[in-house]
Design a protein around this motif. Structure first.
Motif: not given
Length: 75
Positions: A27, A51-52, A55, A58-59
């Motif tokens: 992460l 799209d990242d 993520k 969240d990371a």
């Protein structure tokens, strides 16, 4: 200690004191891309895949929560 914004390097320095954080290494590597490459770009500004973005949030949340939990356990 050396100054760096590279999260896996910072995490490695913590490992002797907090080996339980080893599982967030990936992460941290993922998140480093968003700071280091955009803060210190070379000739090209890196592109971020839309799209990242969720993520990355969240990371970041996971890393923050894990570190806060660890700190609360030792204080």
């Amino acid at each position: 200690p050396p100054r760096t914004h590279i999260l896996p390097s910072l995490l490695k320095q913590c490992m002797p004191f907090a080996p339980a954080l080893a599982d967030i290494t990936e992460l941290c590597g993922f998140l480093t891309h968003f700071y280091t490459e955009t803060r210190y770009p070379g000739d090209d500004i890196p592109e971020v895949d839309p799209d990242d973005i969720p993520k990355a949030f969240d990371a970041a949340r996971e890393v923050k929560e894990r570190i806060e939990k660890l700190v609360s356990e030792v204080t």
